[in-house]
Design an enzyme around this catalytic site. Structure first.
Site, short mmCIF file in Angstrom:
data_model
loop_
_atom_site.label_atom_id
_atom_site.label_comp_id
_atom_site.label_asym_id
_atom_site.label_seq_id
_atom_site.Cartn_x
_atom_site.Cartn_y
_atom_site.Cartn_z
N LYS A 120 37.60 -17.69 24.61
CA LYS A 120 37.90 -16.58 25.52
C LYS A 120 39.13 -16.87 26.36
CE LYS A 120 33.60 -14.12 25.58
NZ LYS A 120 32.52 -13.48 26.33
N LYS A 201 33.29 -14.00 12.71
CA LYS A 201 32.05 -13.41 13.19
C LYS A 201 32.29 -11.97 13.63
CE LYS A 201 30.79 -14.10 17.82
NZ LYS A 201 29.81 -13.31 18.51
N LYS A 204 32.53 -7.92 19.39
CA LYS A 204 33.04 -6.77 20.14
C LYS A 204 34.54 -6.90 20.39
CE LYS A 204 28.89 -6.54 22.83
NZ LYS A 204 28.41 -7.15 24.07
P1 ADP Z 1 30.05 -10.33 21.20
O1 ADP Z 1 30.30 -11.73 20.70
O2 ADP Z 1 30.17 -9.32 20.15
O3 ADP Z 1 30.82 -10.01 22.45
P2 ADP Z 1 27.78 -10.84 22.92
O4 ADP Z 1 28.39 -12.10 23.40
O5 ADP Z 1 27.61 -9.73 23.92
O6 ADP Z 1 28.52 -10.30 21.63
O7 ADP Z 1 26.35 -11.19 22.31
C1 ADP Z 1 25.12 -10.57 22.55
C2 ADP Z 1 24.08 -11.23 21.65
O8 ADP Z 1 24.38 -10.96 20.27
C3 ADP Z 1 24.05 -12.77 21.78
O9 ADP Z 1 22.71 -13.22 21.64
C4 ADP Z 1 24.89 -13.23 20.62
O10 ADP Z 1 24.58 -14.53 20.20
C5 ADP Z 1 24.54 -12.20 19.56
N1 ADP Z 1 25.63 -12.03 18.59
C6 ADP Z 1 26.91 -11.69 18.87
N2 ADP Z 1 27.64 -11.59 17.74
C7 ADP Z 1 26.79 -11.88 16.72
C8 ADP Z 1 26.95 -11.94 15.30
N3 ADP Z 1 28.11 -11.68 14.71
N4 ADP Z 1 25.87 -12.27 14.54
C9 ADP Z 1 24.67 -12.55 15.14
N5 ADP Z 1 24.47 -12.50 16.46
C10 ADP Z 1 25.50 -12.17 17.26
#
Ligand code: ADP
Ligand code: TRP
Length: 334
Positions: A120, A201, A204
């Site tokens: 980040k 991965k 968002k």
């Molecule tokens: P992002 O990485 O998209 O910003 P967040 O950090 O808000 O998502 O994650 C919210 C939840 O979703 C967390 O428990 C995170 O580990 C899970 N998560 C985020 N991206 C993935 C993914 N690609 N596959 C599985 N779980 C995910």
């Protein structure tokens, strides 16, 4: 009544209100939250991590909308305020109090090694704030404050959970048994990959590769049609040589309840286009009820606020007692 059965193991998790939820968030976290809640095995707490979300650039005029939007996601997916405490992180100030206390036993170097911090701070070079650095300490406080033994998250959060365990151990050995060492609970898809690049991965921060769970049917069909595939034409699970198709197969399996073997058989000799068409139909149908529920919930902000008020009250009552115990252990109660 809700939080009265103190014998069940305590489970907690949260998601940041930063944008729309994608299929990775759903298959790695939210779907599991609902299943764990409905298993009846745990005393569940789910929260909207609004304080954590301040570490990314944000518009204050949109924050409350994002909070209510995530609350609507929670409810539309099946979280139920009669079964779980659903709350807003900032309504439980004891979490930030504990974060300060834990910060005083957190080695500086450990935070600098966190992958998410490195990613980040690389991605938002103009805004490498202290909150981004201490983020895992607040997350540890969120968990330890409730004596949670179980924390369902996606794979990217494992390093943060490890820190929570380390801090629990360290505090316990310095000041006496106070905290539970929690365990992560992963799903079968703890790291769903992006639709436009199967080496990354789904996240968002890269919306082009995301399938959002509230996407309209036409959008879902368009995105799946455009999803990257691998060379060849066989629908076969092979992470090494067919990472894109393997990712799509995982999605198909998770949403249809079919095993990967069954799906491979169904599409044997049929090619990617037919597989993708069927996958799009599966995704559209799977989220039909969710879309309906969410559309209706989002029009009822008062109901959403009431849910958060109720849950925050429940969480606050637990947190107040725990912070008292913690302050007592470190000699702050005079
Ligand atoms: P992002 O990485 O998209 O910003 P967040 O950090 O808000 O998502 O994650 C919210 C939840 O979703 C967390 O428990 C995170 O580990 C899970 N998560 C985020 N991206 C993935 C993914 N690609 N596959 C599985 N779980 C995910
Ligand atoms: N860091 C988590 C995420 O990005 C959100 C979160 C904050 C969390 N505090 C938590 C998850 C405590 C589990 C437990 O998704």
């Amino acid at each position: 009544m809700l939080l009265t059965n103190m014998k069940k193991p305590i489970l907690i998790s949260g998601i940041q209100p930063t944008g729309r939820l994608h299929l990775g968030n759903y298959l790695g976290a939210l779907k599991n939250f609902v299943e764990l809640q409905n298993s009846g095995k745990y005393q569940c707490y789910f929260f909207v991590a609004d304080y954590h979300s301040l570490t990314e650039d944000f518009d204050p005029n949109q924050k409350s909308e994002q909070i209510l939007n995530l609350t609507a996601d929670y409810l539309a997916a099946g979280l139920d305020p009669k079964k779980s405490a659903i709350f807003l992180q900032s309504r439980v100030p004891q979490s930030t109090e504990l974060a300060w206390i834990l910060g005083a036993i957190t080695p500086f170097g450990e935070l600098g090694r966190m992958t998410q911090f490195k990613d980040k701070s690389g991605a938002q070079k103009e805004n490498v704030n202290v909150g981004l650095f201490t983020y895992p300490v607040l997350m540890a406080a969120d968990i330890l404050l409730y004596d949670a033994g179980v924390v369902p998250v996606g794979e990217d959060q494992l390093q943060h959970l490890e820190l929570a365990r380390t801090l629990a151990r360290k505090f316990n050995s310095k000041f006496g048994q106070t905290f539970v060492e929690s365990k992560a609970l992963l799903t079968a898809t703890p790291r769903l990959m992006s639709l436009d690049d199967p080496t990354k991965k789904m996240s968002k921060s890269s919306p082009a590769g995301c399938l959002f769970i509230d996407d309209e049917p036409a959008e879902i069909e368009k995105k799946i049609k455009a999803a990257v595939t691998d060379s060849g034409s066989e629908v076969k699970y092979d992470e090494q040589n067919k990472p894109a198709i393997s990712n799509l197969l995982m999605i198909y399996g998770e949403l249809s309840g079919k095993s990967v073997g069954e799906i491979e058989k169904k599409f044997s000799g049929k090619g990617y286009a037919e597989f993708k068409k069927s996958l799009a139909k599966t995704v559209v149908e799977y989220f039909a009820d969710f879309r309906k529920q969410k559309t209706s919930l989002i029009k009822k902000p008062a109901t959403l606020k009431k849910v958060l008020r109720l849950g925050s009250g429940q969480a606050h009552a637990i947190a107040k007692k725990k912070i008292h115990e913690i302050k007592n252990k470190i000699g702050l109660l005079i």
